[in-house]
Design an enzyme around this catalytic site. Structure first.
Site, PDB file in Angstrom:
ATOM      1  N   GLU A 198      65.019 -19.734 148.888  1.00 15.23           N
ATOM      2  CA  GLU A 198      64.903 -18.407 149.474  1.00 15.23           C
ATOM      3  C   GLU A 198      63.474 -17.897 149.603  1.00 15.23           C
ATOM      4  O   GLU A 198      63.162 -17.160 150.548  1.00 15.23           O
ATOM      5  CB  GLU A 198      65.704 -17.412 148.603  1.00 15.23           C
ATOM      6  CG  GLU A 198      67.201 -17.671 148.548  1.00 15.23           C
ATOM      7  CD  GLU A 198      67.871 -17.425 149.896  1.00 15.23           C
ATOM      8  OE1 GLU A 198      67.346 -16.608 150.677  1.00 15.23           O
ATOM      9  OE2 GLU A 198      68.909 -18.073 150.162  1.00 15.23           O
ATOM     10  N   SER A 202     106.506  -0.793 102.084  1.00 17.25           N
ATOM     11  CA  SER A 202     106.042  -1.078 100.718  1.00 17.25           C
ATOM     12  C   SER A 202     104.666  -1.735 100.675  1.00 17.25           C
ATOM     13  O   SER A 202     104.255  -2.226  99.618  1.00 17.25           O
ATOM     14  CB  SER A 202     107.056  -2.003 100.022  1.00 17.25           C
ATOM     15  OG  SER A 202     108.316  -1.377  99.907  1.00 17.25           O
TER      16      SER A 202
END
Length: 800
Positions: free
Chosen positions: A78, A339
Site C-alpha cells: 500500500e 444447608s
C-alpha cells in the site's frame, strides 16, 4: 537588517504555528471508531465478540496483534514510503497527477496509508476537493499519532466485504484465528482484499483470491521481503476460507463484563478457554438428561484456589434456551442456599472453642424461642457428634450451634465474605438463616468454600485480568510452557472488586478450623453420596457439601481440593420445584463429572493438619474432657488454648434408697440406709425425646415423697414447648380444633400438672402430649412438676 529579518521570520513562524494549532482546534480529528466489544480468555484468545453499535464486526487489533509479516506485506503493497513521509507522499502525488492529466498509465490517487485512514474515518465522495481535505487530515493525523498507531488504525478500519471491517475481524470470522496466529499465505490474503472488498469475497471467490495472493507472494519473493522457503511454502498452501460465526463462549460473563466496562473495546477475563468449553458442554449435556424430571437449568463456577481466578463461568445450561430463561445468570442470582452455610458456621464455632469434632450435640425436637426446625428426613437421632451432624447435614444441631455462636456474629462474618443480600437484610435474619432462610448466590458460596480451601483466608474472586499479556504464537518469544506462568497477574491495591485484581485477604476462619471442616466434608460415609458413587473408580478426592432449599427449588453441591473449588447449582429459573431436586441426587453427579474432567490432572496431594492442631482423649459419651466416670475414651482433634476444657459429667452420683425406689436430695437423705448410684445426666430435651421414642435408658427414680423441701430453682423448672409464648392462635370454630400442651422437664420428674387461667386442667406424665379446646381470649398456661417448680406462658386465642 539581518536581525530584523530574523525577527520577522520568527514572528511569521510563530503566527504559522498558532494558525496551525488554531485550525487543529477548530477542525478536530474525527472521534475514534466504535469497536466491537471483545472478551478474551486468559491466554488472549477471543471468547466472545459482539457487533458494534453500527452492527458491524469491527474488532480492535492491538499493536501486539500486528505481526512483522503483516506490517511488511501491508506497507510494501500500500505505501512503501510510509515510514518516511509526513502523511502525503509528494513524489507519488506528482506522478499520479501526471498520469491522470496526460492519460498515461493506470489512474491513481496517490493515497498513502495515512490518507486512507483519513478517508475511512470520514467517508466522502471522491472529488478533487475532498482529496485535498484528505491530505490535510493525513498531515493532522501524522501530528497526533505515531506511525505504528496510524498503521493500527488502518488495519482496524479496512473493509473486507459486508459488515466485516478490520484485519482481526476477518481473521477470526474467516480463518477462526487471531491475526498473530495466521500463516504467511493467510496474512497476504488479508493484505490484498481491502482494495477490492466487493470483487474478492472470501468464501465466494477463493479461486480468484488465491491467484491474486500467489501473484503478490511471487512479487514479495522477488523483492526479498520474506525468505524464499517461506514464499515457496505459502504458494503451496490451499485457501479454504469460509464465513464462520463469531465466538460465543462464556456469554453470561461476557455480557457482565461488557456492561461493567462499557467503554473498553477489549476486556481480558481470567477464564481458561478449554476449561470453559468443557464446562459448558458438560452442563448442557447433563441438564438435557434432567428435562424429563422437570429440571431445566444449571450453573457452574470453577475457581483456581491459589490465584482466586475464575477459570470457567457457566451461567445457564444454554444461553439460547428462551423457554428455560437461559439468559438469566445463575452465578449471580440470589437464591436460598439450603444447608451450604453449615460448614462455615461449624468453622466459626470451632474457632470460638464451643465445639470439637467428637462433641455430642442434641438432635431432638427443640423449640428455639418459637422456631422449631426439622431435619431433612423428619427424623432425629437423639445425640450426634459434630462431625456426624455436618456429614449428615442435620438441621437441629446446626440451629443449636448458631444459637451459641450468635446470629449477629455469623452474619457479620458473611458480610466480610461479600454476601450482599445478607448484608442488606441482617436485621431480619434469625436462626433459620443457617437452613436457607437467607439469600446467597453461587458466586458468593463458591468464594466462601474457596476460603476454606485456602486455610480460611477469603479474597474476592477474579473475573478480569488487569493487564492483558502480549500474545505471541508458540515458538515466538517465550517458550510455550512458560506462557501461562507469565500471565498470572499481581494483586491490585486493596478494595478492587472482581473486575480487577485481588483485594486484601480476610481471615474468616483459622487454618485449623478450616482443616477440620475439610476433613469432615471429605468423608465418604454420608447420605448425600450419589447412588452407585462408592463403586465408581472415578470418584474424585474432594471435600464437598450439598444443599437443598425449601420446596426443592434449588439444589447445590460445592466441592474443593487444593487446586480448585467448583460450585454447582441446579434448578429452574422460574423457581418451580421438582420432587427429585436435591443436592445429592442432581447437583453432586455434575460436580463429580466436572472434577473428573477439569481437574483430572491436579496434583495428588491433600490438606495437611496445621501445627496449631493437637490431639486429646475425650469421653466417647459426650466428646468432653474425661471426668471421674469416663471409662470409654477416644481421640479427638482440638485447638490448644481455644477449645473448651469442660469436664465430662455424663453421669451424676445420686443418693437412692436401698431398694432403689426413691432418690434423696442432700436435704432429705437419711443418716443410713441409702446407696450412691451413677445415673445418666441427660439434658431434659434429650430425656424427653428418649421417653417419647421408647428408647430405654436408666432413668432416675422418683424423689423421696417424704421430702418437705422444694428443690431446685427456675433453671430446673419445666420448659413449655407448646403453646409458644406471646403467640396468637387462630382456631376454626367449625372444626373443633384443639391446642397442644407439651413440655420438657428434668430427668427425675415423673408428672406435671397443667393449669389454664390458674384453673387446674389435668395431671399428665412428664412426656405426655395433652390436648384441650380453649375458649377465645387471652390465656395463661401454667405447668408445675412434681417437685413444685412452675412456669407460665401467655397466649391469645381467636376463632374464625
Amino acid at each position: 537588517m539581518k536581525r530584523r529579518t530574523s525577527i520577522r521570520l520568527l514572528v511569521a513562524l510563530g503566527l504559522l504555528i498558532v494558525l496551525l494549532f488554531g485550525l487543529d482546534w477548530a477542525f478536530p480529528l474525527p472521534p475514534t471508531p466504535r469497536y466491537s466489544p471483545l472478551v478474551l480468555a486468559a491466554d488472549g484468545t477471543v471468547l466472545h465478540a459482539y457487533l458494534n453499535p453500527t452492527q458491524k464486526w469491527r474488532m480492535k487489533s492491538e499493536l501486539q496483534d500486528i505481526t512483522s509479516a503483516l506490517r511488511a506485506a501491508i506497507i510494501e503493497k500500500e505505501d512503501r514510503y510510509f515510514r518516511w513521509h509526513f502523511g502525503v507522499n509528494p513524489v507519488a502525488v506528482v506522478q499520479a497527477a501526471g498520469r491522470n492529466v496526460l492519460g498515461h498509465g493506470r489512474t491513481t490517487g496517490a493515497s498513502t496509508i495515512t490518507m486512507q485512514v483519513a478517508r475511512l474515518l470520514e467517508p466522502k465522495e471522491r472529488t478533487l476537493g475532498n482529496k485535498l481535505v484528505e491530505m490535510l487530515r493525513a498531515v493532522q493525523l501524522e501530528a497526533h499519532y505515531s506511525k505504528d498507531e496510524i498503521l493500527q488504525l488502518y488495519l482496524n478500519l479496512v473493509p473486507y466485504g459486508g459488515n466485516i471491517e478490520g484485519v482481526k475481524s476477518a481473521a477470526l470470522l474467516y480463518f477462526q484465528q487471531p491475526p498473530h496466529y495466521l500463516s504467511l499465505a493467510q496474512t497476504v490474503t488479508l493484505a490484498i482484499i481491502p482494495n477490492r472488498p466487493t470483487s474478492l469475497v472470501l468464501g465466494r471467490d477463493n479461486g480468484r483470491i488465491m491467484q491474486e495472493r500467489n501473484r503478490w507472494l511471487r512479487r514479495f519473493g522477488r523483492e526479498k521481503l520474506f525468505p524464499p522457503k517461506d514464499i515457496a511454502d505459502a504458494l503451496l498452501e490451499p485457501l479454504d476460507a469460509q464465513r464462520h460465526a463469531a465466538p460465543t463462549l462464556a456469554p453470561h460473563l461476557a455480557r457482565r463484563l461488557v456492561r461493567q466496562f462499557p467503554r473498553e473495546a477489549i476486556i481480558q477475563s481470567t477464564l481458561q478457554r478449554s476449561q470453559q468449553a468443557r464446562a459448558e458442554d458438560l452442563t448442557r449435556n447433563y441438564v438435557r438428561r434432567l428435562h424429563e424430571l422437570g429440571i431445566t437449568q444449571a450453573a457452574v463456577l470453577v475457581v483456581n484456589n491459589p490465584t482466586r481466578q475464575v477459570e470457567a463461568y457457566v451461567g445457564s445450561a444454554d444461553f439460547r434456551d428462551f423457554a428455560g430463561q437461559g439468559q438469566n445468570d445463575g452465578i449471580t442470582a440470589i437464591r436460598s442456599p439450603g444447608s451450604t452455610l453449615k460448614p462455615f458456621l461449624y468453622a466459626l464455632a470451632l474457632d470460638r472453642g464451643l465445639v470439637t469434632p467428637k462433641l455430642l450435640l442434641p438432635d431432638v425436637p427443640t423449640n428455639f424461642q418459637g422456631y422449631r426446625p426439622e431435619n431433612f428426613d423428619k427424623h432425629c437421632q437423639g445425640e450426634v457428634t459434630l462431625e456426624r451432624a455436618l456429614a449428615y447435614s442435620l438441621n437441629i444441631p446446626a440451629v443449636r450451634v448458631l444459637q451459641e455462636v450468635g446470629v449477629p456474629t455469623f452474619t457479620e462474618q458473611l458480610r466480610r465474605a461479600g454476601f450482599r443480600s445478607i448484608t442488606r437484610n441482617r436485621a431480619q435474619l434469625g436462626l433459620s438463616s443457617i437452613l436457607g432462610g437467607c439469600g446467597a448466590s453461587l458466586e458468593e458460596l463458591t468464594g466462601l468454600y474457596a476460603a476454606l480451601a485456602n486455610g480460611g483466608r477469603y479474597a474476592e474472586l477474579r473475573l478480569r485480568a488487569p493487564h492483558p499479556p502480549a500474545p505471541s504464537p508458540p515458538g515466538e518469544g517465550e517458550p510455550e510452557e512458560n506462557i501461562e506462568r507469565s500471565r498470572l497477574t499481581p494483586p491490585l491495591p486493596e478494595g478492587r472488586g472482581p473486575g480487577g485484581g485481588v483485594p486484601r485477604e480476610v481471615q474468616l476462619a483459622s487454618p485449623a478450623a478450616a482443616f477440620l471442616v475439610t476433613d469432615i466434608l471429605s468423608q465418604l460415609t454420608r447420605p448425600d453420596l450419589p447412588i452407585n458413587a462408592t463403586s465408581s473408580l472415578r470418584l474424585p478426592k474432594i471435600a464437598w457439601k450439598t444443599g437443598t432449599s425449601y420446596g426443592r427449588r434449588d439444589a447445590w453441591s460445592i466441592g474443593y481440593n487444593k487446586e480448585y473449588t467448583i460450585g454447582v447449582w441446579v434448578g429452574n429459573f422460574s423457581g418451580q420445584g421438582a420432587p427429585t431436586l436435591t443436592g445429592a441426587d442432581v447437583a453432586t453427579p455434575l460436580l463429580f463429572d466436572l472434577f473428573n474432567t477439569l481437574a483430572y490432572n491436579s496434583p495428588n496431594n491433600w490438606f495437611a493438619p496445621p501445627a496449631a492442631l493437637d490431639f486429646r482423649l475425650v469421653c466417647a459419651e459426650t466428646g468432653l474432657v474425661p471426668g471421674e466416670n469416663c471409662p470409654n475414651q477416644i481421640i479427638d482433634y482440638f485447638l490448644p488454648n481455644v477449645s473448651s476444657g469442660r469436664r465430662c459429667q455424663h453421669q451424676r452420683e445420686v443418693l437412692v434408697s436401698e431398694d432403689g425406689a426413691f432418690a434423696y436430695c442432700r436435704a432429705c437423705a437419711p443418716a443410713a440406709g441409702y446407696r450412691r448410684v451413677l445415673y445418666p445426666n441427660l439434658l431434659p430435651e434429650v430425656a424427653a425425646y428418649k421417653e417419647a421414642q421408647g428408647i430405654s435408658y436408666r432413668r432416675l427414680p422418683p424423689h423421696n415423697p417424704q421430702c418437705q423441701l422444694v428443690r431446685g430453682g427456675a433453671e430446673r423448672a419445666p420448659s413449655i414447648t407448646s403453646p409458644l409464648p406471646n403467640t396468637e392462635y387462630v382456631l376454626d370454630r367449625h372444626e373443633h380444633q384443639q391446642l397442644l400442651l407439651s413440655c420438657t422437664t428434668d430427668s427425675e420428674v415423673r408428672q406435671v400438672h397443667w393449669y389454664v387461667n390458674d384453673q387446674f386442667l389435668r395431671t399428665a406424665n412428664a412426656t405426655e402430649r395433652v390436648f384441650f379446646r380453649p375458649s377465645p381470649g387471652p390465656l395463661k398456661i401454667s405447668c408445675a412438676d412434681d417437685h413444685g417448680r412452675n412456669v407460665d406462658v401467655q397466649v391469645l386465642i381467636t376463632e374464625q
